[in-house]
Motif scaffolding. Structure first.
Motif, PDB file in Angstrom:
ATOM      1  N   SER A 219     124.296  15.856 -66.531  1.00 43.36           N
ATOM      2  CA  SER A 219     124.009  17.361 -65.324  1.00 43.36           C
ATOM      3  C   SER A 219     122.836  18.097 -65.948  1.00 43.36           C
ATOM      4  CB  SER A 219     124.937  17.663 -64.460  1.00 43.36           C
ATOM      5  OG  SER A 219     125.904  17.997 -65.110  1.00 43.36           O
ATOM      6  N   PHE A 253     118.311  28.718 -61.560  1.00 44.29           N
ATOM      7  CA  PHE A 253     118.330  27.538 -61.127  1.00 44.29           C
ATOM      8  C   PHE A 253     118.089  26.384 -61.917  1.00 44.29           C
ATOM      9  CE2 PHE A 253     119.171  29.242 -56.888  1.00 44.29           C
ATOM     10  CZ  PHE A 253     118.779  30.452 -56.880  1.00 44.29           C
ATOM     11  N   ILE A 256     120.137  23.946 -62.686  1.00 49.74           N
ATOM     12  CA  ILE A 256     120.319  22.849 -61.304  1.00 49.74           C
ATOM     13  C   ILE A 256     118.906  21.719 -61.537  1.00 49.74           C
ATOM     14  CG2 ILE A 256     119.784  22.345 -58.994  1.00 49.74           C
ATOM     15  CD1 ILE A 256     121.144  25.286 -58.141  1.00 49.74           C
ATOM     16  N   SER A 259     119.569  19.079 -64.380  1.00 50.70           N
ATOM     17  CA  SER A 259     120.614  17.587 -63.982  1.00 50.70           C
ATOM     18  C   SER A 259     119.061  16.746 -63.570  1.00 50.70           C
ATOM     19  CB  SER A 259     120.897  18.047 -62.686  1.00 50.70           C
ATOM     20  OG  SER A 259     121.340  16.838 -62.063  1.00 50.70           O
ATOM     21  N   TYR A 309     117.069  25.920 -52.751  1.00 48.56           N
ATOM     22  CA  TYR A 309     118.439  26.005 -53.099  1.00 48.56           C
ATOM     23  C   TYR A 309     119.590  26.266 -52.079  1.00 48.56           C
ATOM     24  CZ  TYR A 309     122.821  27.597 -54.686  1.00 48.56           C
ATOM     25  OH  TYR A 309     124.872  28.268 -54.762  1.00 48.56           O
ATOM     26  N   GLU A 310     118.879  26.890 -51.212  1.00 48.42           N
ATOM     27  CA  GLU A 310     119.446  28.180 -49.858  1.00 48.42           C
ATOM     28  C   GLU A 310     119.511  26.475 -48.639  1.00 48.42           C
ATOM     29  OE1 GLU A 310     119.078  31.621 -47.392  1.00 48.42           O
ATOM     30  OE2 GLU A 310     117.147  31.549 -48.996  1.00 48.42           O
ATOM     31  N   ASN A 311     118.573  25.665 -48.869  1.00 48.25           N
ATOM     32  CA  ASN A 311     118.160  24.848 -47.831  1.00 48.25           C
ATOM     33  C   ASN A 311     118.942  22.972 -48.256  1.00 48.25           C
ATOM     34  OD1 ASN A 311     116.337  24.091 -49.146  1.00 48.25           O
ATOM     35  ND2 ASN A 311     115.287  24.106 -47.408  1.00 48.25           N
ATOM     36  N   ASP A 312     119.522  23.559 -49.664  1.00 54.98           N
ATOM     37  CA  ASP A 312     119.825  22.760 -50.349  1.00 54.98           C
ATOM     38  C   ASP A 312     118.904  21.211 -50.512  1.00 54.98           C
ATOM     39  OD1 ASP A 312     123.214  21.287 -48.949  1.00 54.98           O
ATOM     40  OD2 ASP A 312     122.505  23.251 -50.120  1.00 54.98           O
ATOM     41  N   PHE A 315     119.483  20.153 -54.551  1.00 57.80           N
ATOM     42  CA  PHE A 315     120.551  19.542 -54.665  1.00 57.80           C
ATOM     43  C   PHE A 315     119.706  17.956 -54.678  1.00 57.80           C
ATOM     44  CE2 PHE A 315     123.341  21.816 -55.868  1.00 57.80           C
ATOM     45  CZ  PHE A 315     123.434  22.987 -54.728  1.00 57.80           C
TER      46      PHE A 315
END
Lengths: 423, 321
Positions: A219, A253, A256, A259, A309-312, A315
């Motif tokens: 990651s 971020f 993230i 990763s 990031y807010e709405n995922d 990821f």
């Protein structure tokens, strides 16, 4: 249901997809037909079966999802095909066989299978095999359970055709295909104190030719190449591939987006392809300091990381793929777009997998995302991208220019008409 | 300023994600939670190091309060906060932290500590910062900290995380704070609100804030005062909790971090503990007066351990869960 994995077998004849409901659907390529010379053999459904069911871990009070995380085909040794499918906790080996003949003319049983009255049997006959409608039978041959505490994210069959590995967030296990009650732990990055955890394993794969080598990504954006000959526990890597972070791009971020979500060896075994949130990178096994090539998949998202990031969406784990000759790499993006990069010409193209743009035999039109500046007619602006339509899973036929693209719950299979042109 | 606002927002969102992860099908996703915790940590750092803590304090009036980063240490500001390793950030932040003019007045003192803090071995700061964070995440700790209780904070250090305050460790404070701050009490939760420029100078002014004011003063930095006793390491758990809750137990802990909504409101509303002065922190949030002087110390408080420890309401919330 939402497709969660796509994988061609070694010849490209079969294409397996796994979905969130635990089902596996296998497509088979029809042999080329003389009647329609242009149709290079299309893929039709070959078999469908339920691979995994939801389970409940009573000890931890956790539900185990039935979603198929990965499917990997085993090399074929006889008429039967075999594949491994895995959910978060359990790997299963499935054997797929065909039955297209059945014996008829039994002496003791009649057509329905009921025992005949022996007094009516006046002569003996030899049962003969008569053709029947093709029946594809799938049966679970092995269940490799209880090997993982954390969620399995990848499996990879070794080139020795006897072993395979499964990786979860913190550990990688080596299994023998014939042994289900035992597995060997070859990588363990769990810290003694979980509070010290800083990185997890995100993907892993065996080298295509060297059965002692495998790579796993983390990651934090690094790759570790391990040699099983060095030690039983490969916690110490043989090579560490890491690119120093660009300080000018630092943001909340950064971690993230660095990763690695997928790692794939090239067919040649010389290179590795990695995908992180915004780029795909090609690494040379002989150079650990940085990738030899970096391609921007959708750099226009860099300024939108907070919303993503807010709405995922940040990821989302995109996969990547090599073509058969390792000259083109492909990966998915949002708005049902997927991208291909030609490593030789350095050209790239953005294509869309959608019903509207995919009439049979229609040639896909390249798409463009405009980021301000001049906007051409068919361009899509960054703000109108649909982030719910994401292409996470793609696969490339091992030899030909045929690609399978999973767009949520639809599977698109595109074939190359002439030589593929990159724009 | 915007950084702080954004940092705060990111903190809230992150907490929401961590909270929601417990009810997701399939159990806690270790990878995702780890990433969220990293973002949380970065945001916290920025939040703490942002020179304009008081930005929102002013509430609608919005005092811009964003004083340009104090000359002192080089612009730590946002850049520093961006996630650079805590120590540098913290260090850098200190000097800037003070943005507040008022603070300037009394800044001598703060300045000193800050500088001092700056020089403090990173370890200390980091620890403090980390500790602050941990507090946030450690439910257990909170429970343990409960003793210190909301009231005011008591010093929490020894207790450990109690209240995990969150980014800046502003302890929820004992009581509602909404008052004076009005508008943004929580917004920045962390110290920011409190530190607001006004705060320091007039701790009592804000009523409930009083307490906080003092402590907060400092502003985001969490520079533990030079003398601060080393953070209590023990509780570190929060840092990784979110991400790390791989095992059930850990997950359990993580989960106990509680209801995010509550957390956030707690965050916002009270910072009584902030006052704390970095050193030793024993200061209780004590009443504003006391805070006054400390409040002046810029940047120190915020996540100072003492402050962190103090999160009374926080701990109450945590305990509740």
């Amino acid at each position: 249901d939402i497709i969660s994995t796509v994988e061609f077998n070694h010849t490209g004849e079969l294409l397996a997809t796994g979905d969130k409901g635990g089902r596996v659907v296998i497509f088979q390529r029809e042999p080329e037909s003389k009647n329609a010379p242009h149709s290079q053999g299309e893929y039709d459904v070959y078999s469908t079966f339920q691979s995994h069911e939801p389970e409940f871990d009573y000890l931890k009070s956790l539900e185990i999802e039935e979603k198929i995380n990965k499917i990997k085909w085993l090399p074929q040794h006889n008429a039967a095909h075999s594949l491994l499918s895995t959910n978060d906790k359990t790997i299963k080996l499935w054997k797929i066989t065909e039955r297209d003949k059945r014996p008829e003319g039994y002496n003791l049983k009649d057509e329905e299978g009921k025992l005949k009255d022996l007094s009516t049997v006046t002569s003996l006959q030899v049962p003969v095999l008569k053709p029947m409608d093709l029946m594809v039978e799938v049966s679970p041959r092995r269940v490799f359970a209880n090997g993982h505490t954390y969620h399995i994210n990848s499996i990879s069959v070794n080139s020795d055709c006897e072993t395979y590995m499964s990786a979860d967030d913190l550990r990688i296990n080596l299994w023998h295909l014939a042994v289900t009650d035992r597995s060997f732990n070859i990588v363990d990055i769990k810290p003694a104190n979980m509070e010290d955890l800083t990185e997890v394993i995100t993907a892993s794969e065996f080298h295509p030719h060297h059965c002692n080598l495998f790579v796993y990504s983390s990651s934090k954006g690094s790759l570790r190449l391990c040699d099983m000959r060095a030690a039983a526990l490969c916690d110490k890597h043989s090579k560490l591939f890491e690119e120093p972070e660009d300080p000018s791009n630092r943001s909340f971020f950064s971690e993230i987006i660095s990763s690695v979500s997928d790692v794939k060896f090239s067919h040649s075994g010389r290179y590795m392809l990695t995908r992180d949130y915004l780029t795909v990178k090609v690494w040379d096994l002989n150079m650990e300091a940085r990738p030899i090539e970096t391609y921007q998949v959708h750099d226009y998202l860099r300024s939108k990381l907070c919303s993503l990031y807010e709405n995922d969406c940040i990821f989302d784990k995109f996969e990547c793929a090599w073509n058969g000759s390792d000259s083109v790499i492909m990966t998915g993006a949002y708005n049902n777009f997927f991208r291909m990069f030609d490593r030789n010409t350095k050209r790239d193209v953005t294509l869309e997998a959608s019903r509207e743009s995919s009439k049979p035999r229609a040639v896909l039109k390249p798409r463009r995302v405009c980021v301000g500046g001049k906007r051409r007619r068919d361009d899509i602006s960054v703000d109108s991208l649909d982030f719910t339509k994401k292409i996470l899973h793609t696969a490339w036929h091992p030899a030909e220019n045929i690609i399978a693209v999973a767009a949520t719950n639809n599977l698109y299979i595109f074939q190359d008409k002439v030589n593929s042109e990159m724009h | 300023m915007e950084f702080k606002l954004e940092a705060h927002r990111i903190v809230s969102i992150s907490l929401g994600k961590i909270y929601n992860s417990r009810v997701q099908r399939g159990g806690i996703k270790l990878h995702k939670n780890l990433l969220v915790s990293l973002v949380l940590r970065s945001a916290r750092q920025v939040y703490l190091s942002d020179p304009c803590p008081g930005l929102y304090l002013a509430g609608p009036a919005g005092s811009p309060a964003v004083s340009p980063p104090q000359p002192g240490e080089p612009a730590a500001g946002p850049p520093a906060g961006w996630g650079e390793p805590p120590p540098p950030a913290a260090r850098a932040a200190w000097p800037d932290a003070e943005p507040r003019p008022e603070r300037l007045a009394g800044s001598a003192e703060p300045a000193a500590p800050m500088t001092g803090a700056g020089d403090t071995p990173r370890g200390g700061e980091t620890e403090a910062a980390e500790a602050a964070w941990r507090c946030v995440e450690g439910p257990r700790e909170a429970a343990e900290g409960g003793a210190g209780g909301p009231a005011g904070g008591s010093d929490g250090f020894p207790e450990g995380p109690r209240g995990a305050r969150g980014p800046c460790g502003c302890p929820p404070g004992t009581e509602e704070r909404p008052g004076p701050l009005g508008a943004c009490p929580r917004l920045d939760c962390c110290c920011a609100p409190r530190p607001a420029e006004d705060e320091p100078p007039a701790p009592p002014a804000v009523g409930s804030r009083k307490r906080g004011a003092a402590g907060v003063g400092g502003g985001p930095g969490d520079c533990p005062a030079p003398g601060s006793s080393p953070r209590k390491k023990p509780r570190r758990n929060s840092e990784e909790q979110p991400g790390g809750a791989a095992t059930a137990e850990e997950e359990e802990e993580e989960m106990e971090t509680g209801n995010v909504a509550n957390l956030i409101s707690i965050f916002g509303s009270s910072f009584s503990g902030l006052l704390r002065k970095s050193p030793g922190g024993g200061r209780e949030e004590a009443e504003g007066e006391e805070s006054g002087p400390e409040a002046a110390e810029p940047g120190q408080i915020c996540c100072d351990k003492p402050v962190l420890r103090d999160i009374n309401p926080w701990s109450t919330a945590i305990v509740a869960f």
